[in-house]
Design an enzyme around this catalytic site. Structure first.
Site: not given
Ligand code: NAD
Length: 355
Positions: A184-186, A79, A182, A188
């Site tokens: 978000g990306h994951v 990292k 959440g 939804y």
């Molecule tokens: P993202 O930023 O797209 O979505 C996160 C969502 O969580 C946002 O919509 C935000 O408004 C919401 N949020 C923040 N605080 C909150 C709370 N207290 N209560 C409810 N909602 C809240 O992020 P992502 O890419 O969807 O990733 C989500 C998690 O998964 C993160 O912890 C990330 O580290 C982990 N992750 C993601 C990936 C990936 O491929 N994107 C891979 C491994 C791990």
């Protein structure tokens, strides 16, 4: 005090990068390369001081070793962290300088995106080194759909183990309730899989527009963010923040399963035991959320999404094996996952193809 940092765990190599011209101050940590070259994102963060940055990169690079080992990838753990404010301190020169440092490692480390870094930044890094992943040219695009799919198959494994295979009718999850934190990306995308399988999905997000989208598009039921942890559901799927399972929150849980994408869900290692004592099945985060890195590992001119997703689907079997081992040994699932990973990376891998 590098070797005395509590997060130092026999890391192979730590590189302190300083380029006065661009202002780059970064640390690259390679934890273990027994299974292959290290792969892991670069994070840009306004750290309080360089000690905090060091601790973070040591912890994150170690996590990547475990994640890749359990995902069956021929990669080690590494990292990079850049000390700076991602809103104000970015410049092409800064990322070119980082690229030269990555290149100086001769392929021992491949860099991708992480918090504070986006695709455009990695494209700048790619001016100076070929050792990049997660860029559109020859890349596999946004890893989130693959992560969400891995969480979906992981939830199915957890239901089978904890609630019984008879709760899953064919491919359907009818009668199963899941609360997602959440949207978000994951989150939804996970909600899309779950509602598609007939599960009853509740969703919480601090951003009301994201909740509304999940409600309108997918028929998910909105819940208040502060009710998420106490939701009376079969599965809680944290897909927002880490560190949410601690001494205060674990006693409040009213679920049988915790299985979501968020990194570092346990505030401390001992909280894995606390969940076990409460009879709550925990899907270790770095196992269930490995879909994104698995997808990245298939990058290249011959990227084949179907092949990558079949690999992601194996998260289901890996989790079942971990659940069974944990039960047989009477230990938390988080500890069973660590042990299994350690078996896979402790010794140099003589044949990377068999990693
Ligand atoms: P993202 O930023 O797209 O979505 C996160 C969502 O969580 C946002 O919509 C935000 O408004 C919401 N949020 C923040 N605080 C909150 C709370 N207290 N209560 C409810 N909602 C809240 O992020 P992502 O890419 O969807 O990733 C989500 C998690 O998964 C993160 O912890 C990330 O580290 C982990 N992750 C993601 C990936 C990936 O491929 N994107 C891979 C491994 C791990």
């Amino acid at each position: 005090p590098v070797f005395d940092d509590p997060a130092f765990d026999h890391h192979e190599q730590i590189v302190f990068c300083h380029d006065p011209q661009s202002g780059l101050r970064a640390i690259i940590a390679l934890h273990n390369t027994n299974r292959g070259p290290a792969l892991g994102g670069a994070r840009m963060w306004n750290y309080a001081d360089s000690a905090a940055a060091l601790t973070d990169v040591l912890r994150l690079s170690r996590g990547m070793t475990y994640k890749s080992a359990l995902a069956g990838l021929p990669f080690g753990g590494g990292k990079a962290v850049i000390l700076g404010d991602p809103k104000h301190d970015k410049s092409p020169d800064l990322f070119h300088a980082l690229g030269r440092y990555v290149d100086s490692l001769g392929g021992r480390y491949t860099v991708a995106e992480d918090v504070g870094i986006d695709v455009a930044d990695i494209e700048q890094v790619a001016h100076e080194t070929a050792h990049v992943a997660g860029v559109p040219a020859g890349g596999s695009g946004d890893p989130s759909p693959a992560t969400a799919y891995g969480v979906f198959v992981g939830i199915r494994a957890a239901i089978k183990h904890r609630l019984g295979a008879d709760r899953i009718a064919g491919d359907k999850l009818t009668g199963i309730s899941v609360a997602i934190q959440g949207a978000g990306h994951v989150g939804y995308e996970l909600a899309r899989h779950l509602t598609g399988a007939g599960a009853d999905v509740q969703i919480a997000d601090v951003d009301p527009a994201r909740v509304k989208r999940a409600q309108d598009d997918l028929g998910a039921t909105p819940i208040a963010t502060d009710h998420f942890l106490e939701a009376e559901v079969d599965v809680l799927a944290p897909c927002a923040l880490g560190g949410l399972l601690d001494d205060t929150t674990i006693p409040k849980l009213r679920t049988s399963i915790v299985a979501g994408a968020a990194n570092n869900q346990l505030a401390e290692t001992r909280h894995g035991e606390m969940l076990r004592e409460r009879g709550i099945l925990y899907a270790p985060d770095y196992v269930i959320n490995a879909g994104g890195i698995i997808n990245i590992s298939y990058e290249g001119a011959s990227y084949d999404r179907a092949r990558a997703f079949s690999h992601v689907a194996l998260i289901h079997d890996t989790l079942l094996a971990i659940f069974q081992r944990a039960e047989a040994a009477g230990i938390p699932t988080s500890q069973a996952a660590d042990r299994l990973a350690e078996e896979r990376f402790t010794h140099p891998n003589p044949d990377p193809a068999q990693a």
